[in-house]
Scaffold this motif. Structure first.
Motif, short mmCIF file in Angstrom:
data_model
loop_
_atom_site.label_atom_id
_atom_site.label_comp_id
_atom_site.label_asym_id
_atom_site.label_seq_id
_atom_site.Cartn_x
_atom_site.Cartn_y
_atom_site.Cartn_z
N VAL A 26 100.93 26.41 -49.24
CA VAL A 26 100.37 25.92 -50.50
C VAL A 26 98.85 26.04 -50.47
O VAL A 26 98.21 26.48 -51.42
N ILE A 27 98.26 25.65 -49.36
CA ILE A 27 96.81 25.69 -49.22
C ILE A 27 96.30 27.13 -49.30
O ILE A 27 95.28 27.40 -49.95
N ALA A 28 97.01 28.03 -48.67
CA ALA A 28 96.59 29.43 -48.73
C ALA A 28 96.57 29.93 -50.17
O ALA A 28 95.65 30.64 -50.59
N GLU A 29 97.60 29.53 -50.91
CA GLU A 29 97.65 29.96 -52.31
C GLU A 29 96.48 29.41 -53.11
O GLU A 29 95.78 30.14 -53.83
N ILE A 30 96.26 28.11 -52.97
CA ILE A 30 95.17 27.49 -53.72
C ILE A 30 93.83 28.08 -53.31
O ILE A 30 92.97 28.35 -54.16
N ASP A 31 93.66 28.29 -52.03
CA ASP A 31 92.39 28.85 -51.56
C ASP A 31 92.12 30.22 -52.18
O ASP A 31 90.99 30.51 -52.56
N GLY A 32 93.16 31.00 -52.29
CA GLY A 32 92.99 32.31 -52.92
C GLY A 32 92.51 32.18 -54.35
O GLY A 32 91.59 32.88 -54.78
N GLU A 33 93.11 31.25 -55.07
CA GLU A 33 92.70 31.04 -56.46
C GLU A 33 91.26 30.56 -56.55
O GLU A 33 90.50 31.00 -57.42
N MET A 34 90.90 29.67 -55.64
CA MET A 34 89.53 29.14 -55.67
C MET A 34 88.52 30.25 -55.38
O MET A 34 87.49 30.35 -56.06
N ALA A 35 88.82 31.05 -54.40
CA ALA A 35 87.91 32.13 -54.06
C ALA A 35 87.73 33.08 -55.23
O ALA A 35 86.62 33.52 -55.54
#
Lengths: 205, 205
Positions: free
Chosen positions: B62-71
């Motif tokens: 989940v964190i990896a997904e969110i991080d991608g969106e944030m970046a």
DNA sequence: TCAATTGGCATACGATGCGTATGTAAGTAG
DNA sequence: CTACTTACATACGCATCGTATGCCAATTGA
């Protein structure tokens, strides 16, 4: 006599807090079994629920205790600095040093916020921020720090940076060297609060 | 043909991540029952354990997904700023804005660190810090930002301050007004990174 | 001094949630 | 077509939490 009675009660409370603090600070809040650490204090969960309501209540008590200790340490350091600005900087670096201790880092900066929410809303904690806020307010009146920044807000931001600073040092494989670079960067950020030089601002160092 | 097969698998993974993200972002990691949110995705814990190993593994995904969106969001904003310094400042403020969203705040800044430890050590997350680090490095070469501060360290500290900034705004009862004062204080701190325009004599002791 | 009562704490119980071991059906390779 | 792998569900045991209940010591009032 009702002294012995009261003393025993205070002692069990203290024993529970100490045992919980040990457990929370090492294996962490989530992994700490109430049965285990109450037993290590020679008690059971019955005592815990009686005194603190639930696991969160005990965590709050632990946090209150630690916060008191932190505030004492910060005040002590701040008291013996020559200037106000120096006092403020010392306060911040002391804060970082404290955040380096695993127990404080874990309980105050990780598990605490995760379980109890934003520390700014904790009723009986973060006396340190209050102290920093006071210093900033005074520094503004002294003309050392720029006006226009809200002291408490600045204190909170610095707080967050300190926490990151401590984590970076703590997780480094060369803490000595890392500490130098981190503290340097941290101080550089603090410089942003200073009024631009060439006034009576010589005092500041 | 094995296309449909692969697609089904990817779909179940996505469904699990989405359901978990929803649960983690609202009720929080600890309170989210695996039985519940897998069921809400039309699956069981069997699928979860098969794909992610355990609850923590799913949180990582989940964190990896969110991080991608944030970046992605950060890069987009940074790309359309006139100057590098402005680009950097926009990046930071965007970071604060994102940290205002409850889901991001909860997962990335509270439960994530509590469960998985220091975000700096996460394998596949915090691309934002990398972006900020790059900007700072370039700004140093441009002569805009003081040399002598380690870019990644500075980025991390700013990151911490941003997180606090967002929390302060989010928990305010007047977010609009609070936002102004918080961002003002935040920018003031950032000023500390800028090279002084005029003379020397402003080095630390 | 002796009930009566309160309060501190332990024990017992039920419920929930996690991780693993096992089962099963669908797909894949030889 | 058979043997094997993969994706996922089901079933079980274990740990942990919160509550309800019980017991005993200390305090109180007469």
């Amino acid at each position: 006599m009702h002294r012995p009675r009261k003393e025993m009660i205070a002692e069990t409370r203290a024993k529970l807090i100490t045992a919980a603090r040990q457990a929370f600070g090492t294996i962490g809040y989530a992994e700490a079994s109430m049965d285990d650490f109450t037993a290590s204090a020679g008690l059971t969960r019955g005592a815990l629920y009686h005194h603190f309501g639930d696991k969160k209540g005990l965590l709050q008590a632990v946090i209150a205790e630690i916060d008191g200790e932190m505030a004492a340490r910060v005040n002590e350091v701040a008291a013996r600095a020559p200037t106000r600005w120096q006092s403020f900087v010392d306060e911040c670096t002391t804060y970082i040093e404290m955040a380096l201790e695993p127990e404080i880092q874990r309980i105050m900066f990780r598990d605490g916020p995760a379980v109890l929410g934003d520390p700014a809303l904790w009723p009986n904690a973060n006396a340190c921020v209050g102290s920093m806020t006071d210093h900033l307010t005074a520094l503004q009146q002294d003309g050392v720090v720029v006006t226009g920044v809200d002291p408490e807000t600045a204190a909170r931001l610095i707080n967050g940076a300190s926490s990151q600073a401590a984590q970076r040092i703590a997780n480094s494989n060369d803490p000595e060297a890392t500490s130098k670079t981190v503290v340097a960067a941290f101080r550089q950020l603090l410089e942003g609060l200073l009024k631009k030089a060439d006034g009576p601002a010589d005092q500041r160092r």
